[in-house]
Design an enzyme around this catalytic site. Sequence first.
Site, PDB file in Angstrom:
ATOM      1  CB  CYS A 284      -0.954   0.098   1.179  1.00  0.00           C
ATOM      2  SG  CYS A 284      -2.131  -1.246   1.278  1.00  0.00           S
TER       3      CYS A 284
ATOM      4  NE  ARG B 195       5.034   1.745   0.029  1.00  0.00           N
ATOM      5  CZ  ARG B 195       6.175   1.720   0.702  1.00  0.00           C
ATOM      6  NH1 ARG B 195       7.241   2.267   0.198  1.00  0.00           N
ATOM      7  NH2 ARG B 195       6.246   1.159   1.881  1.00  0.00           N
TER       8      ARG B 195
ATOM      9  CD1 TRP C  36      -0.119  -6.437  -3.123  1.00  0.00           C
ATOM     10  CD2 TRP C  36      -0.486  -7.048  -1.001  1.00  0.00           C
ATOM     11  NE1 TRP C  36       0.134  -7.783  -3.017  1.00  0.00           N
ATOM     12  CE2 TRP C  36      -0.090  -8.184  -1.737  1.00  0.00           C
ATOM     13  CE3 TRP C  36      -0.782  -7.207   0.348  1.00  0.00           C
ATOM     14  CZ2 TRP C  36       0.036  -9.447  -1.160  1.00  0.00           C
ATOM     15  CZ3 TRP C  36      -0.659  -8.466   0.920  1.00  0.00           C
ATOM     16  CH2 TRP C  36      -0.247  -9.562   0.174  1.00  0.00           C
TER      17      TRP C  36
ATOM     18  CG  ASN D 137       1.051   0.296   4.394  1.00  0.00           C
ATOM     19  OD1 ASN D 137       0.740  -0.862   4.165  1.00  0.00           O
ATOM     20  ND2 ASN D 137       2.306   0.723   4.389  1.00  0.00           N
ATOM     21  N   GLY D 138      -1.061  -1.470   6.330  1.00  0.00           N
ATOM     22  CA  GLY D 138      -0.744  -2.349   7.454  1.00  0.00           C
ATOM     23  C   GLY D 138      -1.925  -3.227   7.795  1.00  0.00           C
TER      24      GLY D 138
ATOM     25  CD  GLU E 141      17.423 -12.879  -8.433  1.00  0.00           C
ATOM     26  OE1 GLU E 141      16.799 -13.221  -7.418  1.00  0.00           O
ATOM     27  OE2 GLU E 141      17.225 -11.786  -9.006  1.00  0.00           O
TER      28      GLU E 141
ATOM     29  CE  LYS F 133      14.496 -10.499 -10.015  1.00  0.00           C
ATOM     30  NZ  LYS F 133      14.493 -11.009  -8.657  1.00  0.00           N
TER      31      LYS F 133
ATOM     32  CD  GLU G 276       9.798 -11.534  -8.691  1.00  0.00           C
ATOM     33  OE1 GLU G 276       9.074 -10.909  -7.911  1.00  0.00           O
ATOM     34  OE2 GLU G 276      11.035 -11.511  -8.618  1.00  0.00           O
TER      35      GLU G 276
ATOM     36  CG  HIS H 176      20.835 -36.504  -3.566  1.00  0.00           C
ATOM     37  ND1 HIS H 176      21.313 -37.648  -2.933  1.00  0.00           N
ATOM     38  CD2 HIS H 176      21.930 -35.810  -3.963  1.00  0.00           C
ATOM     39  CE1 HIS H 176      22.637 -37.615  -2.932  1.00  0.00           C
ATOM     40  NE2 HIS H 176      23.043 -36.506  -3.546  1.00  0.00           N
TER      41      HIS H 176
ATOM     42  CE  LYS I  61      11.586  -2.393  -5.867  1.00  0.00           C
ATOM     43  NZ  LYS I  61      12.017  -3.754  -6.258  1.00  0.00           N
TER      44      LYS I  61
END
Length: 616
Positions: A2, A27, A76, A102-103, A485, A489, A492, A508, A611
């Site tokens: 947010c 955000r 968000w 926000n939160g 990594e 990427k 997402e 294994h 983000k």
Amino acid sequence: MCGIVGYVGPNSSVTVLLGGLSRLQYRGYDSAGIAVLGTDGVLETRKHAGKLQVLIDDVDALPLIDGQTGIGHTRWATHGGPTDANAHPHLGDDGKLALIHNGIIENFAPLKQELLDAGETFTSDTDSEVAAILVGRAFRESGDLTLAMRQVVARLEGAFTLLIVHQDRPGEVVGARRISPLVIGLGDGENFLGSDVAAFVEHTRRAVEIGDDQIVTIRPDSVEVTDFAGKAVETREYEIAWDASASEKGGWSSFMRKEISEEPDAVYNTLLGRVVDGAVAFPDLGGLTDEVLGSIDRIVIIACGTAAYAGMLGKYAIEAWARIPVEVTLSHEFRYSGPILNDRTLVISVSQSGETIDTLMAVKYAKVEGARGLSICNTQGSSIPRESDAVIYTHAGPEVAVASTKAFVAQITALYLFGLHLAAVRGSLSAAQLTRNVEELQAIPAKIAEVLVASEGIGQLAGWMADTRSVLFLGRHVGYPIALEGALKLKELAYIHAEGFAAGELKHGPIALIEPGQIVFVIVPSPRDPSSLHSKVVSNIQEIRARGARVIAIAEKGDAAVLPYADEVIPIPLAAPFFEPLLAVVPLHIFALELATAKGLDVDQPRNLAKSVTVE
Ligand code: F6R
């Protein structure tokens, strides 16, 4: 998560708020809304599910009043789906008060029940509306917006930033902060509030930090900050180190493409001023003096996601160079595992945003337990450095695309610099070894620039693979975090199944996944590496090829041993083993970008993500 912006001043608040929200969209982008207060005491709100553009189009079609006070929010979703009704602002005091949040308000359920029992009605499924109604009721009693905020935050549990405006208080925005981020922007006859400085950097480079459990009231000519008990607190003003253009797309098709192209600069700028006469120089490591660093007997690196992969590379390098045991723990697992900490433990947090709540809470926990804290962070004025004994800022510049790219290479650079500093302090490397490593690091920006040029064909490769449903990544030692990594990427950005494995783990279990046509990226160690890892990885390639895998090898230029077994080879320049990851990751960033682009996806704002993860 947010984004929040607040404004008081002589200019059009609609313009300021929408401009701020467009910079804060990374955000959260499930919905957006604004509330604007005219001098004539009229409060108007407008909010919509979907990306900010939906709101902008609506405001263009049907303009709002041109007030000079206002608040804006990009969401968000946590409590309640991404609908118009759940979008912020939420209203209290019969529609005279607007609030954004926000939160997470953890005790919203009993508070909501209390308000329902008192005859209040709700129009959304959010936890935030509870706060709007509570502040509205408190304001009705006292007519004092700051006092009303203070009375309400005392009843809230969880992490939150709240901003409110009331139609009876034109020219005033009140904010409160507990754990979730909030900063002040100081203007000339105008003032701003934002989740981060991106909200207002277009208008001012002067910012003020707000600490935890503090309340701020801004008016055009004044800023007052108190604690939750109402006691005035001292604040620290700082100058924002980057200007608005640094967070513009500037002709690039996406922020991510621009930010990958900035990877050489991110490394270069992180090194800048930190190498003097061939040696690492950290003149200001706060409480982490040479004496303290000499007493450290264990390091724990905490981070999430991509930052944690940078942390893994930090572990390999610091252990090799400074000969101190290093563990890497995901921040959200850290404090629940009862870690054994004392003043000889150094906890290094790695975070681009400096606001990731899991990392922030882990840092606070380690501090209470007596550990020393070093923050590696890209964002000035953010929360995590404030909680640490020292900070090494990565100078990657603002990262706007949700997926982290240039910050990753900057984080590795900062960790390596610190590892070399520690080795110098502890005398674990000779002067010649230190110099050699510093020189390797200094050569990286030019080598990444070479990789960027050599990677131009990756777009075509990705285009052929647009329909692929699964990609695997293999690496060993420092190649392993790069495999992780590469997979993250791809997940997402391109929304396909992707997994990274330590190549030695293949037999294994994971080798069972290999079937004809399975695409596997392999990060191949240098054939010059004195360990036998190169030949082991080449054997791994043969094993998967024998089972039909299609292999794309990222290998050192001139590595002839790989050629017969790989379907494609992406060459990277020669570098000492610890420094190869800084090069090998670049084609993987580009591959994820290109594959997502080939699939027609939004690479800057992938679905379901934000983000800064500021809720647990
Ligand atoms: C992946 C990504 C995330 C972040 C993680 C930590 O591309 O961006 O995995 O790395 O959320 O964020 P910071 O570094 O802000 O703590």
